[in-house]
Design an enzyme around this catalytic site. Structure first.
Site, short mmCIF file in Angstrom:
data_model
loop_
_atom_site.label_atom_id
_atom_site.label_comp_id
_atom_site.label_asym_id
_atom_site.label_seq_id
_atom_site.Cartn_x
_atom_site.Cartn_y
_atom_site.Cartn_z
N ASP A 193 0.81 -1.21 0.00
CA ASP A 193 0.00 0.00 0.00
C ASP A 193 0.85 1.27 0.00
O ASP A 193 0.68 2.13 0.85
CB ASP A 193 -0.90 -0.06 1.25
CG ASP A 193 -1.87 1.11 1.32
OD1 ASP A 193 -2.36 1.55 0.26
OD2 ASP A 193 -2.14 1.58 2.45
N GLU A 237 3.06 -8.53 7.17
CA GLU A 237 1.79 -9.13 6.76
C GLU A 237 1.90 -10.03 5.55
O GLU A 237 1.16 -9.88 4.57
CB GLU A 237 0.75 -8.03 6.49
CG GLU A 237 0.35 -7.26 7.71
CD GLU A 237 -0.80 -6.28 7.43
OE1 GLU A 237 -1.33 -6.26 6.31
OE2 GLU A 237 -1.15 -5.52 8.35
N TYR A 252 -6.94 -3.23 12.33
CA TYR A 252 -7.74 -2.06 11.94
C TYR A 252 -9.22 -2.31 12.26
O TYR A 252 -10.06 -2.26 11.38
CB TYR A 252 -7.52 -1.74 10.46
CG TYR A 252 -6.13 -1.23 10.19
CD1 TYR A 252 -5.84 0.12 10.31
CD2 TYR A 252 -5.09 -2.10 9.85
CE1 TYR A 252 -4.55 0.61 10.09
CE2 TYR A 252 -3.81 -1.63 9.63
CZ TYR A 252 -3.54 -0.27 9.76
OH TYR A 252 -2.27 0.21 9.55
N GLU A 268 0.69 -1.61 14.15
CA GLU A 268 -0.09 -0.65 13.34
C GLU A 268 -1.50 -0.59 13.91
O GLU A 268 -2.07 -1.61 14.30
CB GLU A 268 -0.20 -1.11 11.87
CG GLU A 268 1.05 -0.99 11.06
CD GLU A 268 0.86 -1.45 9.60
OE1 GLU A 268 -0.28 -1.40 9.09
OE2 GLU A 268 1.87 -1.88 9.01
#
Ligand code: GCB
Length: 632
Positions: A200, A437, A490, A526
């Protein structure tokens, strides 16, 4: 005695790497010439992107084989022009620069002249006066070639340096990607292809870090490894200096304090320097005098001198704590990117210094080099300012099962070798991160990560190793081998979007599950939410500054419960907004920054500032002038 034996053992392990990549420094025996500035540039837009090689563009001046433009180095080339085909270009681009060096570099046959590229993304080939001198695969680490003899072939003409750089990512590059040829003539023009990536951030390309020439004598210091320890008031610097260019050499090693006073010395190529009344290297906000550095000068009698900054500190991990100098360290920090307007990933001093000022303003004591190794210049700042670093390799976006094959693994191991070789002496670097990840639920991942993590630990037994997982528990194939579990999640964003109320229960379960299974300390590596600056709503809605605030606050409540147990850190995603590929979930880039891309604070920055200074007051020893509320 046991302590000294341990120091010797770990140094031997570190020395599996046998060639050095010392940061170029001037000294009484070394000169340096920066080649930053304008280079000549052309993208090879031929259909197979191969015309430059077919027509040997390196044989003559680039301007003689086609049109050229100015291109600044260091900088990504993507955002420099108004041409969208250059912004999104895939394939070889060509850089060229002529350089005139001092005559003594040429006439003195005893001078080695080394060409060094700080980093170029991704594959690079380098020629000097039309002759190939080196090539390198990988976008974030330095490479070098000795070019003195080539320059001496025709001392009368300037030296022409040509560098071809290709940003194409394949299943075996790090990060991986795929090239997809679109063959449907109804939808796409002839020969159309795209680069698919599984990470990303924008795949910025070009020469990202300084290119320079430096000299050394023929007999020179090639590498230095230091490992440090202390007992009570005595510091130990176990060192190994490797000299090249002579079978034997007389060496003098001197350790100097900040005031230039010699605190220890030796005449051996390896040994232990004992430092009485040692001044330890401490993180920012953990001590009133953070980032203390000695200088270790290695002198190959009387030929070469190289001065290495040395911070004396230890790092240890228990199953609930991260210890620096035997004291618990709590990571309250950020994830960053090398990313800014116009420059892309190009090294930029004003930006670097601004970012450090912002991190200090925020009360951040640490960051993770998401998702690739950052410039050495940045790590040197960390050493000096006491900012703690989790040093990550470019193992991001490993999502395709074919990227777990032998060729990928071999390259990943090479990259770890290069990363450890480059960064092993930085006191600020306290942990290696081997990947972010990956699709670690896939079967081959277990062996892949076992090999990778074991290899990294063998390279450097003095630092813990981690790999970053997401909140999917099935992706835990690397977890048995790491020292610290790092989890990205998230909640209320990618999962249950808009439902802030799920955060406490889901975050709590995340921590309990990971700790319950592995009994290893955990970092929330994160968390965050996109906020378009200036977008507001109350009650909060996604993409507003209020929603970002609410996510942060909710996570913080759980962190405060768990940090008393086994959670050892929290790193916000992200320090600043950054550019990504275009897509329907990204509005001109990722907006999870607490600062905008131009480094202005969103509301979330003030929440974090309040929290980090409070944490620092609780866990650290602050100098009086930094007591919260601070006015830095
Ligand atoms: C992640 C990735 C990071 C992304 C972030 C996001 O898990 O590690 O590279 O930018 O999420 O904002 O989606």
């Amino acid at each position: 005695m046991l302590r000294l034996l341990w120091l010797f053992a770990v140094l031997d392990a570190v020395l599996l790497l046998d060639t050095g990549m010392l940061f170029p420094r001037e000294s009484s025996s070394r000169e340096l010439k920066e080649l930053s500035g304008l280079w000549v540039f052309r993208a090879d837009k031929s259909p197979n992107r191969n015309q430059g090689f077919e027509r040997a563009w390196y044989k003559s001046r680039l301007a003689e084989t086609g049109p050229v433009i100015d291109m600044p180095v260091p900088a990504s080339y993507n955002d420099i022009t108004q041409d969208s085909t250059l912004r999104d270009f895939i394939g070889w681009v060509w850089y060229e620069r002529e350089v005139v060096v001092p005559a003594r570099w040429i006439t003195d046959e005893g001078t080695r002249v080394v060409l060094r590229v700080g980093s170029a993304h991704y594959n690079s080939v380098v020629w000097v006066n039309g002759e190939k001198v080196t090539e390198h695969a990988g976008g974030h680490l330095p490479f070098e070639a000795e070019i003195g003899s080539l320059m001496r072939k025709d001392p009368t003409r300037p030296c022409r340096i040509t560098i071809a750089v290709n940003n194409t990512l394949t299943l075996e590059t790090l990060p991986p990607g795929t090239i997809q040829h679109m063959n449907d003539p109804i939808k796409y023009p002839d020969g159309y292809f795209v680069q698919n990536i599984y990470f990303d951030f924008f795949n910025y390309a070009g020469i990202h870090r300084p290119v320079l020439l430096y000299t050394t004598p023929k007999v020179y210091v090639d590498d230095i490894t230091v490992v440090t320890d202390f007992l009570d008031n005595t510091g130990f610097v176990r060192y190994q200096v490797s000299v090249k260019g002579a079978a034997t050499a007389t060496l003098k090693v001197t350790l100097m304090d900040k005031d230039g006073h010699c605190v220890a010395s030796s005449n051996e190529a390896s040994g232990v320097l004992k430092v009485v009344d040692v001044k330890l290297w401490w993180p920012y906000l953990m001590h009133e005098n953070p980032g203390y550095l000695y200088s270790m000068e290695s002198e190959v009698e009387v030929l070469d001198v190289y001065a290495l900054p040395v911070g004396i500190r230890t790092v240890k991990v228990t199953n609930t704590q991260f210890l620096i100098n035997n004291k618990p360290f709590y990571f309250h920090g950020v994830n960053k990117h090398e990313d800014s307007d116009i420059r892309g990933k190009g090294l930029d001093w004003p930006l670097i210094v601004k970012d450090f000022n912002l991190m200090k303003w925020l009360g951040a004591n640490s960051f993770r080099t998401s998702h690739y190794p950052y410039a050495e210049e940045i790590l040197q700042m960390c050493d000096r300012h006491g900012i703690v670093v989790i040093d990550e390799c470019p193992g991001v976006g490993i999502k395709d099962i074919r990227s777990f094959g032998n060729a990928s693994l071999a390259h990943h191991l090479d990259v770890m070798d290069e990363l450890v070789r480059r960064d092993k002496n930085h006191p600020s670097v306290v942990m290696w991160s081997v990947a972010n990840e990956p699709a670690a639920e896939m079967q081959p991942a277990a062996l892949y990560f076992k090999t990778l993590i074991t290899h990294t630990k063998a390279l450097d037994p003095t630092r813990p190793v981690t790999f970053i997982t997401d909140s999917n528990y099935a992706r835990d194939k690397g977890a048995p081998y790491v020292d610290v579990i790092c989890v990205n999640s998230y909640f209320s964003w990618y999962h249950d979007p808009g439902h802030l109320e799920v955060i406490p229960i889901q975050l709590n379960a995340q921590f309990e599950n990971w700790y319950g299974k592995y009994q290893k300390p955990i970092i929330q590596s994160e968390y965050g939410a996109d906020a378009v600056p200036g977008l507001h709503s109350d009650p909060p809605m996604m993409f507003t500054e209020e929603y970002q605030n609410a996510v942060l606050r909710s996570y913080h409540d759980i962190f405060d419960q768990k940090r008393k147990q086994y959670v050892i850190g929290e790193l916000i995603w992200n320090f600043a907004d950054f550019m990504t590929a275009q897509g329907i979930t990204r509005v001109v880039g990722n907006k999870k920054g607490i600062f905008t891309r131009q480094r202005q604070p969103k509301a979330g920055a003030f929440i974090l500032k309040e929290r980090y200074w409070r944490l620092a007051n609780e866990t650290g020893r602050l100098p009086p002038w930094t007591k919260y509320p601070c006015s830095l």
